[in-house]
Design an enzyme around this catalytic site. Structure first.
Site, PDB file in Angstrom:
ATOM      1  N   HIS A  17       0.818  -1.202   0.000  1.00 14.07           N
ATOM      2  CA  HIS A  17       0.000   0.000   0.000  1.00 14.07           C
ATOM      3  C   HIS A  17       0.855   1.258   0.000  1.00 14.07           C
ATOM      4  O   HIS A  17       1.912   1.311   0.638  1.00 14.07           O
ATOM      5  CB  HIS A  17      -0.855  -0.040   1.275  1.00 14.07           C
ATOM      6  CG  HIS A  17      -1.913   1.019   1.354  1.00 14.07           C
ATOM      7  ND1 HIS A  17      -2.738   1.355   0.317  1.00 14.07           N
ATOM      8  CD2 HIS A  17      -2.285   1.809   2.388  1.00 14.07           C
ATOM      9  CE1 HIS A  17      -3.565   2.297   0.694  1.00 14.07           C
ATOM     10  NE2 HIS A  17      -3.305   2.603   1.950  1.00 14.07           N
ATOM     11  N   HIS A  50       4.204   5.196   8.860  1.00 19.53           N
ATOM     12  CA  HIS A  50       4.311   5.159   7.403  1.00 19.53           C
ATOM     13  C   HIS A  50       3.691   6.450   6.898  1.00 19.53           C
ATOM     14  O   HIS A  50       2.479   6.637   6.951  1.00 19.53           O
ATOM     15  CB  HIS A  50       3.604   3.918   6.850  1.00 19.53           C
ATOM     16  CG  HIS A  50       4.156   2.641   7.411  1.00 19.53           C
ATOM     17  ND1 HIS A  50       3.361   1.655   7.957  1.00 19.53           N
ATOM     18  CD2 HIS A  50       5.431   2.208   7.554  1.00 19.53           C
ATOM     19  CE1 HIS A  50       4.115   0.658   8.387  1.00 19.53           C
ATOM     20  NE2 HIS A  50       5.376   0.978   8.153  1.00 19.53           N
ATOM     21  N   GLU A  64       0.053   7.146   8.605  1.00 24.27           N
ATOM     22  CA  GLU A  64      -0.426   6.053   9.439  1.00 24.27           C
ATOM     23  C   GLU A  64       0.578   5.762  10.556  1.00 24.27           C
ATOM     24  O   GLU A  64       1.676   5.259  10.299  1.00 24.27           O
ATOM     25  CB  GLU A  64      -0.643   4.798   8.603  1.00 24.27           C
ATOM     26  CG  GLU A  64      -1.640   4.963   7.467  1.00 24.27           C
ATOM     27  CD  GLU A  64      -1.806   3.711   6.627  1.00 24.27           C
ATOM     28  OE1 GLU A  64      -1.172   2.685   6.961  1.00 24.27           O
ATOM     29  OE2 GLU A  64      -2.555   3.744   5.645  1.00 24.27           O
TER      30      GLU A  64
END
Length: 445
Positions: free
Chosen positions: A337, A367, A343
């Site tokens: 992803h 991330h 995140e």
């Protein structure tokens, strides 16, 4: 009502009222601000929204207290420790980041309470303009004594990871244990008692309050149920503090302190819809895929703080609880992803399915915007050959994510001072190997 602080009022965002059973009739009848309040109390309003907000978003509560909060000495600046809103301390770093469990100070070496144990890890935006987010961790070993905390900048969503905390607020008391959360909204004074070495995470938002996400096609039921959110029952202490009680105020990213000679937890009764609250993550009703492929992780959202753009959050609080995995013809762990959101993930207990070894309880990972991430090499190899039978996923595990539309900067403490940054994190993806076969053809059925 039973004994104050041991029972809770349930529901989310509703109008509540509570009075300490030691003073029946403390809530005025028929009006908020009578000329003389019952028991000789002072009326004081706490507003969590502009006065003219539409009724569904208008938030305020009335206190009936022994002395008003305005009676205190002037605020003076104090050391802010590792609490910061300076996002340019170090150069930007777009790499995947992972932290090992954050160190809890030993009581024998240094007594640290909740406030002095707050460390800002990452964030973005600005409390002055009322738009932004901060992620903090707290590591402490000592209860707050004759001091409380007031956040003028935003809301705190507190996630204990090790050790339960007793949160005393102007509204009453809440015991919050790991796998529970509590939210202390902007301007609410609170103090934290601990019972040994304690660690956890804090999501702070500026300019918005947390609310339940819209359910859309899910319908009326699912995810977090409003009735499972609990608000404390009124509890007061009429206590003078000759040596001085310290009120710590977080204002524009800095800490200030003022002195007064009485406990701020002197609210005998209150009513309103602007309250602190707690929630047991075990009550979350999981929605999941039962055919093939993945639904997006937004189906695990417990609370959201919305931005002015429809469907875009300042911050979402998302959990990954125990559940069944049943999808056919599907690589079941999270997919690889890149995301326009930031995140931050934390682990309360157990082993996260996509990284069972390196991602540890009490640590975290970040991330950032458009930084690629996903299962490590071992997880990929195991799950491409695993038989796809119904199985329990994340049994004995509780992971969570703070997701934000802001591009978060990491603080100097997070990158250097805490010395917990796992600089070998990138190596967990190095075992990923090429499986491409240009001669492959679909098998004939």
């Amino acid at each position: 009502m039973t004994m104050a602080g041991l029972k809770y009022l349930s529901g989310f965002g509703n109008e509540f009222s509570s009075e300490d059973p030691r003073c029946p009739g403390a809530l005025p009848e028929g009006q908020n601000n009578p000329q003389v309040c019952p028991y000789g109390l002072y009326a004081e309003q706490l507003s969590g929204s502009a006065f003219t907000c539409p009724r569904p978003t208008n938030k305020r509560s009335w206190f009936y207290r022994i002395l008003p909060s305005v009676r205190h000495k002037p605020y003076i600046a104090m050391c802010s420790g590792n609490l910061t809103e300076s996002w340019d301390e170090v150069e930007p770093d777009p790499n995947q980041m992972r932290w090992m469990p954050f160190t809890i100070p030993k009581t024998s070496e240094n007594k640290v309470d909740f406030v002095t144990g707050l460390h800002t890890l990452c964030g973005a935006g600005d409390s002055k303009s009322r738009s932004g987010i901060s992620t903090h961790v707290f590591t402490c070993n000592t209860s707050m004594v004759d001091r409380c905390f007031n956040n003028s900048d935003g809301d705190f969503l507190i996630v204990p990871q090790q050790g339960k905390i007793l949160v005393t607020t102007e509204f009453g008391k809440m015991m919050v244990e790991p796998k529970e959360i509590c939210v202390i909204q902007q301007g609410m004074r609170f103090s934290v008692d601990v019972f040994g070495e304690t660690r956890g995470y804090v999501l702070e938002v500026f300019g918005a309050h947390f609310e339940l996400p819209d359910l859309g096609p899910i319908g009326a039921n699912g995810l977090a149920n409003p009735r499972d959110f609990l608000t404390p029952v009124a509890w007061y202490e009429d206590r003078e503090v000759a040596t001085g009680y310290t009120v710590i105020n977080k204002y524009q990213g800095k800490l200030f302190s003022s002195q007064q000679d009485f406990s701020p937890f002197n609210v005998v009764a209150w009513h309103g819809n602007y309250t602190p609250y707690k929630y047991n993550l075990g009550n979350f009703m999981v929605i999941n895929c039962v055919a093939f492929d993945h639904a997006d992780p937004s189906i695990f959202t417990v609370l959201t703080a919305k931005s002015t753009r429809p469907g875009v959050a300042i911050a979402d609080f998302v959990i990954f609880p125990p559940r069944w995995g049943v999808a056919d013809h599907t690589f079941r762990p999270p997919y690889y992803h890149r995301n326009c959101m930031s995140e931050f993930m934390g682990l309360i207990e157990g082993h996260y399915e996509a990284k069972e070894e390196g991602f540890q309880a009490g640590g975290g990972s970040l991330h950032s915007v458009m930084t690629p991430h996903g299962p490590d090499g071992m997880c990929f190899e195991k799950n491409t050959i695993a038989p796809l039978k119904p199985e329990r996923v994340a049994e004995g595990t509780m992971a969570f994510m703070f997701e934000s539309s802001f591009s978060m900067a990491v603080t100097k403490w997070g990158l250097e001072t805490c010395q917990k940054l796992d600089k070998s994190y990138y190596k967990c993806w190095e075992p990923l190997r090429k499986h491409f076969d240009p001669k492959w053809r679909p098998s004939k059925q």
